[in-house]
Design an enzyme around this catalytic site. Sequence first.
Site, PDB file in Angstrom:
ATOM      1  N   ARG A 120       0.846  -1.196   0.000  1.00  0.00           N
ATOM      2  CA  ARG A 120       0.000   0.000   0.000  1.00  0.00           C
ATOM      3  C   ARG A 120       0.876   1.237   0.000  1.00  0.00           C
ATOM      4  NH1 ARG A 120      -3.205  -1.697   5.535  1.00  0.00           N
ATOM      5  NH2 ARG A 120      -3.308  -3.935   5.101  1.00  0.00           N
ATOM      6  N   GLY A 121       0.283   2.360  -0.306  1.00  0.00           N
ATOM      7  CA  GLY A 121       0.995   3.630  -0.343  1.00  0.00           C
ATOM      8  C   GLY A 121       1.261   4.041  -1.776  1.00  0.00           C
ATOM      9  N   GLN A 158      -4.538   1.513   8.618  1.00  0.00           N
ATOM     10  CA  GLN A 158      -3.145   1.846   8.282  1.00  0.00           C
ATOM     11  C   GLN A 158      -2.430   2.546   9.417  1.00  0.00           C
ATOM     12  OE1 GLN A 158      -5.711   2.092   5.958  1.00  0.00           O
ATOM     13  NE2 GLN A 158      -4.874   2.326   3.901  1.00  0.00           N
ATOM     14  N   ASP A 214      -2.270  10.809  -2.306  1.00  0.00           N
ATOM     15  CA  ASP A 214      -2.282   9.852  -3.408  1.00  0.00           C
ATOM     16  C   ASP A 214      -2.335  10.552  -4.762  1.00  0.00           C
ATOM     17  OD1 ASP A 214      -2.881   6.819  -2.351  1.00  0.00           O
ATOM     18  OD2 ASP A 214      -3.562   8.370  -0.960  1.00  0.00           O
TER      19      ASP A 214
END
Length: 362
Positions: free
Chosen positions: A53-54, A201, A241
């Site tokens: 993720r990220g 998260q 993002d």
Amino acid sequence: MKINGTHWRSIWWIDAQRGVGIVDQSALPHVFATLELPDWQAVAAAITDMKLRGAPLIGVAGAWGVALAMRDDASDEALAAACTALAATRPTAVNLGWAIERMRAVLLAHPPHERFEVARAEAAKITEQDVALCQAIGRHGATLIREAHERLGRPVQILTHCNTGWLAAVDYGTALAAIYTAHDEGVPLHVWVDETRPRNQGLLTAWELAAHGVPHTLIVDNAGGHLMQRGHVDLVIVGADRVTARGDVANKIGTYLKAVAAADCGVPFFVAVPSPSFDWTLSDGLSQIEIENRCGKEVRFVAGLDDAGRPAKVAIAPGSTHVSNPAFDVTPHRLVTALISERGACAPADLHLLFPERIQAQ
């Protein structure tokens, strides 16, 4: 970053047969585990299933996915198919599309028999570039934290949202890079960590901070405004993002509410963002950024350990309950105090000063 004294990155090349290795984020914070992704289809599945993720990491993983596709079939048709499938895994984070298009452009300039080696070299460049960008963001962000400490004369109270550490990039991270750098330079600070449901998260952030020795406290997502009202937060720093040309920010759901509370309480709101996360083709984030809606199971179930310390998944809502699960929201540029990139920090209105080649002054 280091885990139990050993340096780790979140993704690494193994070899031409075994592909790439990753830290399995779906197992954290309870178990530290790694996975091997032997082909581009496995990379795509890991992105979709959020085993990695990220936004920065997703972009790097996409580049390695393209490289693995070229190992198996370096034709124009196979390149197009792999790029299209990889790009479709996560629509909101612009880094993925940026990395894939960079790989495609480089590879189309070479004949098929050269493409695997070229792709591997280009993916390695993108990997190292990500590390350098995060290090630079850390330096610029740490300056802002140090200035806050000098102004306040006490430890800086920082609120963050979602995970923006080395797990979300190749190494160092974005918003957490600023915190790590300031901490390592001796700036006294404490971090309020949102748990950021539904994927939790924030638990990864707390795990990272604990491993690095950074003082922190885990809180529920909606406690942030309460803490700001009572003067317990000196600044907010989050990642992104996708950021538009005017500075609208798409980030983990709940970021907008933190920005609104920060504005009401007079708390600076910073966004740490590497240049590949900017989408210079967009202006109005609210109307132009596609927001990913994820599976309702992420809301209906929570994962953790049972009383015996065994992994367990627990239903918290019945299947008959309708669930909406938007993964991101958009924070308007007017609520952002400064964007922190590898080139420095500036207000959204001054982006043209840091990126004159990409944006004209309005």
